[in-house]
Design an enzyme around this catalytic site. Structure first.
Site, PDB file in Angstrom:
ATOM      1  N   SER A 297       0.837  -1.199   0.000  1.00 18.33           N
ATOM      2  CA  SER A 297       0.000   0.000   0.000  1.00 18.33           C
ATOM      3  C   SER A 297       0.870   1.246   0.000  1.00 18.33           C
ATOM      4  O   SER A 297       1.981   1.253   0.553  1.00 18.33           O
ATOM      5  CB  SER A 297      -0.841  -0.022   1.275  1.00 18.33           C
ATOM      6  OG  SER A 297      -1.458   1.214   1.474  1.00 18.33           O
TER       7      SER A 297
ATOM      8  N   LYS B  27       1.977  -3.916   6.881  1.00 22.52           N
ATOM      9  CA  LYS B  27       2.414  -3.951   5.465  1.00 22.52           C
ATOM     10  C   LYS B  27       3.926  -3.731   5.380  1.00 22.52           C
ATOM     11  O   LYS B  27       4.617  -4.394   4.602  1.00 22.52           O
ATOM     12  CB  LYS B  27       1.683  -2.871   4.654  1.00 22.52           C
ATOM     13  CG  LYS B  27       0.208  -3.121   4.479  1.00 22.52           C
ATOM     14  CD  LYS B  27      -0.074  -4.294   3.566  1.00 22.52           C
ATOM     15  CE  LYS B  27      -1.535  -4.657   3.504  1.00 22.52           C
ATOM     16  NZ  LYS B  27      -1.809  -5.923   2.843  1.00 22.52           N
TER      17      LYS B  27
ATOM     18  N   TYR C 251      -1.993  -1.133  10.935  1.00 20.77           N
ATOM     19  CA  TYR C 251      -2.245  -1.672   9.594  1.00 20.77           C
ATOM     20  C   TYR C 251      -1.039  -1.391   8.690  1.00 20.77           C
ATOM     21  O   TYR C 251      -0.492  -2.293   8.051  1.00 20.77           O
ATOM     22  CB  TYR C 251      -3.515  -1.051   8.982  1.00 20.77           C
ATOM     23  CG  TYR C 251      -3.605  -1.283   7.487  1.00 20.77           C
ATOM     24  CD1 TYR C 251      -3.855  -2.556   6.983  1.00 20.77           C
ATOM     25  CD2 TYR C 251      -3.399  -0.232   6.576  1.00 20.77           C
ATOM     26  CE1 TYR C 251      -3.902  -2.780   5.610  1.00 20.77           C
ATOM     27  CE2 TYR C 251      -3.446  -0.456   5.211  1.00 20.77           C
ATOM     28  CZ  TYR C 251      -3.703  -1.725   4.736  1.00 20.77           C
ATOM     29  OH  TYR C 251      -3.731  -1.943   3.373  1.00 20.77           O
TER      30      TYR C 251
HETATM   31  P1  NAD Z   1     -10.903  -6.994   1.149  1.00 17.38           P
HETATM   32  O1  NAD Z   1     -11.107  -6.989   2.610  1.00 17.38           O
HETATM   33  O2  NAD Z   1     -12.074  -6.771   0.278  1.00 17.38           O
HETATM   34  O3  NAD Z   1     -10.204  -8.356   0.700  1.00 17.38           O
HETATM   35  C1  NAD Z   1      -9.323  -9.057   1.522  1.00 17.38           C
HETATM   36  C2  NAD Z   1      -9.773 -10.505   1.542  1.00 17.38           C
HETATM   37  O4  NAD Z   1      -8.907 -11.268   2.381  1.00 17.38           O
HETATM   38  C3  NAD Z   1     -11.185 -10.684   2.106  1.00 17.38           C
HETATM   39  O5  NAD Z   1     -11.958 -11.447   1.208  1.00 17.38           O
HETATM   40  C4  NAD Z   1     -10.981 -11.405   3.431  1.00 17.38           C
HETATM   41  O6  NAD Z   1     -12.053 -12.280   3.731  1.00 17.38           O
HETATM   42  C5  NAD Z   1      -9.681 -12.141   3.161  1.00 17.38           C
HETATM   43  N1  NAD Z   1      -8.892 -12.446   4.367  1.00 17.38           N
HETATM   44  C6  NAD Z   1      -8.551 -11.612   5.376  1.00 17.38           C
HETATM   45  N2  NAD Z   1      -7.809 -12.259   6.279  1.00 17.38           N
HETATM   46  C7  NAD Z   1      -7.671 -13.539   5.846  1.00 17.38           C
HETATM   47  C8  NAD Z   1      -7.027 -14.686   6.353  1.00 17.38           C
HETATM   48  N3  NAD Z   1      -6.394 -14.674   7.525  1.00 17.38           N
HETATM   49  N4  NAD Z   1      -7.071 -15.832   5.641  1.00 17.38           N
HETATM   50  C9  NAD Z   1      -7.741 -15.881   4.456  1.00 17.38           C
HETATM   51  N5  NAD Z   1      -8.390 -14.828   3.930  1.00 17.38           N
HETATM   52  C10 NAD Z   1      -8.354 -13.667   4.625  1.00 17.38           C
HETATM   53  O7  NAD Z   1      -9.759  -5.933   0.821  1.00 17.38           O
HETATM   54  P2  NAD Z   1      -9.249  -5.374  -0.566  1.00 17.38           P
HETATM   55  O8  NAD Z   1      -9.609  -3.945  -0.646  1.00 17.38           O
HETATM   56  O9  NAD Z   1      -9.621  -6.280  -1.670  1.00 17.38           O
HETATM   57  O10 NAD Z   1      -7.683  -5.431  -0.311  1.00 17.38           O
HETATM   58  C11 NAD Z   1      -6.888  -6.534  -0.723  1.00 17.38           C
HETATM   59  C12 NAD Z   1      -5.478  -6.324  -0.209  1.00 17.38           C
HETATM   60  O11 NAD Z   1      -4.981  -5.088  -0.708  1.00 17.38           O
HETATM   61  C13 NAD Z   1      -5.376  -6.254   1.306  1.00 17.38           C
HETATM   62  O12 NAD Z   1      -4.196  -6.911   1.715  1.00 17.38           O
HETATM   63  C14 NAD Z   1      -5.269  -4.767   1.577  1.00 17.38           C
HETATM   64  O13 NAD Z   1      -4.577  -4.503   2.759  1.00 17.38           O
HETATM   65  C15 NAD Z   1      -4.507  -4.275   0.362  1.00 17.38           C
HETATM   66  N6  NAD Z   1      -4.749  -2.868   0.045  1.00 17.38           N
HETATM   67  C16 NAD Z   1      -6.030  -2.414  -0.104  1.00 17.38           C
HETATM   68  C17 NAD Z   1      -6.265  -1.059  -0.357  1.00 17.38           C
HETATM   69  C18 NAD Z   1      -7.657  -0.524  -0.483  1.00 17.38           C
HETATM   70  O14 NAD Z   1      -7.833   0.681  -0.339  1.00 17.38           O
HETATM   71  N7  NAD Z   1      -8.664  -1.335  -0.786  1.00 17.38           N
HETATM   72  C19 NAD Z   1      -5.171  -0.172  -0.474  1.00 17.38           C
HETATM   73  C20 NAD Z   1      -3.882  -0.660  -0.351  1.00 17.38           C
HETATM   74  C21 NAD Z   1      -3.683  -2.019  -0.085  1.00 17.38           C
HETATM   75  N1  UFG Z   2     -12.297  11.505   3.482  1.00 23.10           N
HETATM   76  C1  UFG Z   2     -13.294  12.387   3.845  1.00 23.10           C
HETATM   77  N2  UFG Z   2     -14.450  11.876   4.337  1.00 23.10           N
HETATM   78  C2  UFG Z   2     -14.669  10.546   4.504  1.00 23.10           C
HETATM   79  C3  UFG Z   2     -13.638   9.651   4.129  1.00 23.10           C
HETATM   80  C4  UFG Z   2     -12.457  10.174   3.636  1.00 23.10           C
HETATM   81  O1  UFG Z   2     -13.140  13.598   3.727  1.00 23.10           O
HETATM   82  O2  UFG Z   2     -15.742  10.146   4.972  1.00 23.10           O
HETATM   83  C5  UFG Z   2     -11.054  12.058   2.909  1.00 23.10           C
HETATM   84  C6  UFG Z   2      -9.818  11.738   3.743  1.00 23.10           C
HETATM   85  O3  UFG Z   2      -9.659  12.701   4.750  1.00 23.10           O
HETATM   86  C7  UFG Z   2      -8.732  11.750   2.660  1.00 23.10           C
HETATM   87  C8  UFG Z   2      -9.446  11.258   1.413  1.00 23.10           C
HETATM   88  O4  UFG Z   2     -10.835  11.454   1.661  1.00 23.10           O
HETATM   89  O5  UFG Z   2      -8.308  13.079   2.450  1.00 23.10           O
HETATM   90  C9  UFG Z   2      -9.204   9.786   1.105  1.00 23.10           C
HETATM   91  O6  UFG Z   2      -9.513   9.022   2.264  1.00 23.10           O
HETATM   92  P1  UFG Z   2      -9.704   7.431   2.204  1.00 23.10           P
HETATM   93  O7  UFG Z   2     -10.080   6.975   3.577  1.00 23.10           O
HETATM   94  O8  UFG Z   2     -10.614   7.056   1.090  1.00 23.10           O
HETATM   95  O9  UFG Z   2      -8.264   6.905   1.789  1.00 23.10           O
HETATM   96  P2  UFG Z   2      -6.848   7.118   2.488  1.00 23.10           P
HETATM   97  O10 UFG Z   2      -5.971   7.787   1.497  1.00 23.10           O
HETATM   98  O11 UFG Z   2      -6.959   7.716   3.824  1.00 23.10           O
HETATM   99  O12 UFG Z   2      -6.370   5.617   2.732  1.00 23.10           O
HETATM  100  C10 UFG Z   2      -6.598   4.594   1.752  1.00 23.10           C
HETATM  101  C11 UFG Z   2      -6.797   3.250   2.465  1.00 23.10           C
HETATM  102  C12 UFG Z   2      -5.520   2.845   3.147  1.00 23.10           C
HETATM  103  C13 UFG Z   2      -4.424   2.799   2.129  1.00 23.10           C
HETATM  104  C14 UFG Z   2      -4.274   4.129   1.451  1.00 23.10           C
HETATM  105  C15 UFG Z   2      -3.267   3.995   0.343  1.00 23.10           C
HETATM  106  O13 UFG Z   2      -7.818   3.351   3.435  1.00 23.10           O
HETATM  107  O14 UFG Z   2      -5.684   1.549   3.679  1.00 23.10           O
HETATM  108  O15 UFG Z   2      -5.515   4.531   0.871  1.00 23.10           O
HETATM  109  O16 UFG Z   2      -2.863   5.244  -0.075  1.00 23.10           O
HETATM  110  F1  UFG Z   2      -3.280   2.469   2.738  1.00 23.10           F
END
Ligand code: NAD
Ligand code: UFG
Length: 350
Positions: free
Chosen positions: A126, A154, A150
């Site tokens: 991330s 990572k 979190y």
């Molecule tokens: P998500 O929660 O939709 O998907 C993660 C999946 O992993 C889920 O289906 C959950 O059931 C499964 N899971 C969690 N723990 C597990 C375990 N111990 N064993 C087996 N399965 C397990 O999340 P996502 O948005 O699809 O994110 C996927 C990956 O990308 C995650 O590792 C997350 O940290 C990373 N990531 C997500 C974002 C974002 O904003 N969505 C940003 C940066 C990184």
């Molecule tokens: N924001 C609002 N109102 C809300 C939610 C968010 O104003 O209800 C704003 C936040 O303050 C920020 C922007 O929208 O300025 C984006 O916020 P998000 O929560 O959508 O995303 P972040 O950038 O904070 O974080 C996300 C994921 C993290 C990941 C990161 C990667 O939640 O897990 O992107 O850059 F690590």
């Protein structure tokens, strides 16, 4: 088999979209997910979209016995490792749960991979590992630091992968650092389905637009940005899914794997940003969503959210150079596809 991959967390938001892209690119996959943050309905819908059953195993990455069975049954070229918990606030409240699930789970997975001579991994990292960036756009050499469990999980996994690549030169470990994934499959059949009230901006906006939530709070209007609100690099989830296919293709071409005889060389630890390279402010995203959905999105300004940074966007050069991948879809398309998913499925998969 050289084209078969294990997809941990493949029932989740990014994983489900990636399964479709993998299938379209000719890869075979086994999905391994404990469904702690997803639904089997996502798997059913992916099956319907690709018109074939998904090989799905409900299991936990911390369950070594089960994972060993899966690796005994299948010959994998590599693993795409999405499984993990991802809610920043929850990680602050329950840090051990995050370290156990994300870090211990990854250790178990890596041990099983190594025991089965599976050398190729694509890990979901991330942009959070960059903390508060000193310079923009952020490239992969930027210093890393995290302020919440979190993010720490990572970062710990990245450090672990680096150490492993040093100790075992045959390993090929790509860490994809996602910026802000949004959007949904253009069919409107799969998308992001947060539990409870969304923490992230796009699902919050779409739930206001569909009438499930009353109004958006915009956290901060005094950041040193174009309009005072936070700036992020939003990337369409289908572009992100294609980034995984590009990374897998790269491993197919460059990795020396015990499971493949026509190998070309070792990749080691390779971090790559997946972003668009463009920043969009919170207010700009609200305006784009309002235009696309033709729904009012009431909002109010609120205090800055603890731990938030002003601006964050990627340098996407390395992905283009090494993987031949770049994001294609615009903010308008991200909003259109989110809206299609949200309006067709106001209660997600429920
Ligand atoms: P998500 O929660 O939709 O998907 C993660 C999946 O992993 C889920 O289906 C959950 O059931 C499964 N899971 C969690 N723990 C597990 C375990 N111990 N064993 C087996 N399965 C397990 O999340 P996502 O948005 O699809 O994110 C996927 C990956 O990308 C995650 O590792 C997350 O940290 C990373 N990531 C997500 C974002 C974002 O904003 N969505 C940003 C940066 C990184
Ligand atoms: N924001 C609002 N109102 C809300 C939610 C968010 O104003 O209800 C704003 C936040 O303050 C920020 C922007 O929208 O300025 C984006 O916020 P998000 O929560 O959508 O995303 P972040 O950038 O904070 O974080 C996300 C994921 C993290 C990941 C990161 C990667 O939640 O897990 O992107 O850059 F690590």
């Amino acid at each position: 088999m050289k084209n078969k991959v294990l997809v941990t967390g493949g029932a989740g938001y990014i994983g489900s979209h990636t399964c479709i892209a993998l299938h379209e690119a000719g890869y075979e996959m086994v999905v391994y997910d404990n469904l702690s943050n997803s639904s089997v309905e996502a798997i059913n819908r992916v099956s319907a979209l690709i018109d074939r059953p998904i090989d799905f195993i409900q299991g936990d990455i911390r369950d070594k016995k089960r994972l060993n069975q899966v690796f005994d049954e299948h010959k994998f070229f590599g693993v795409i490792h999405f499984a993990g918990l991802k809610a920043v606030g929850e990680s602050v409240a329950k840090p051990l749960m995050y370290y156990d699930n994300n870090v211990s789970g990854s250790i178990t997975l890596l041990e099983v991979m190594m025991a089965h001579q599976v050398d190729n991994l694509i890990f979901s990292s991330s942009a959070t590992v960059y903390g508060d960036p000193k310079t923009l756009p952020i490239d992969e050499t930027a210093p890393r630091s995290c302020t919440n469990p979190y993010g720490q999980s990572k970062l710990m996994i990245e450090h672990m992968l680096e150490d492993l690549a040093t100790a075992y030169p045959s390993l090929n470990l790509i860490s994809l650092r996602y910026f802000n994934p949004v959007g949904a499959h253009p069919s409107g059949q799969i998308g992001e389905d947060p539990n409870d009230i969304p923490n992230n901006l796009m699902p919050y906006i779409s739930q206001v637009a569909v009438g499930k939530l009353e109004r958006l709070s915009i956290f901060g209007d005094d950041y040193p940005t174009v309009d005072g609100t936070g700036v992020r690099d939003f990337i369409h989830v289908t572009d992100l899914a294609q980034g995984h296919v590009a990374a897998l293709n790269y491993l197919q071409q460059h990795a020396s794997s015990n499971s493949s005889s026509d190998a070309a060389g070792s990749v080691g630890f390779l971090p790559i940003n997946l972003g668009t390279g463009k920043g969009t402010s919170v207010l700009d995203l609200v305006a784009a969503f309002t235009k696309v959905s033709k729904q009012p999105i009431p909002y109010q300004f609120a205090a800055r959210r603890a731990g938030d940074i002003a601006s964050c966007y990627a340098s996407a050069d390395k992905a283009k150079e090494l993987l031949g991948w770049e994001a294609k879809l615009s903010i308008t398309e991200m909003c259109q596809d989110t809206w299609r998913w949200q309006s067709k499925n106001p209660n997600g998969y429920a």
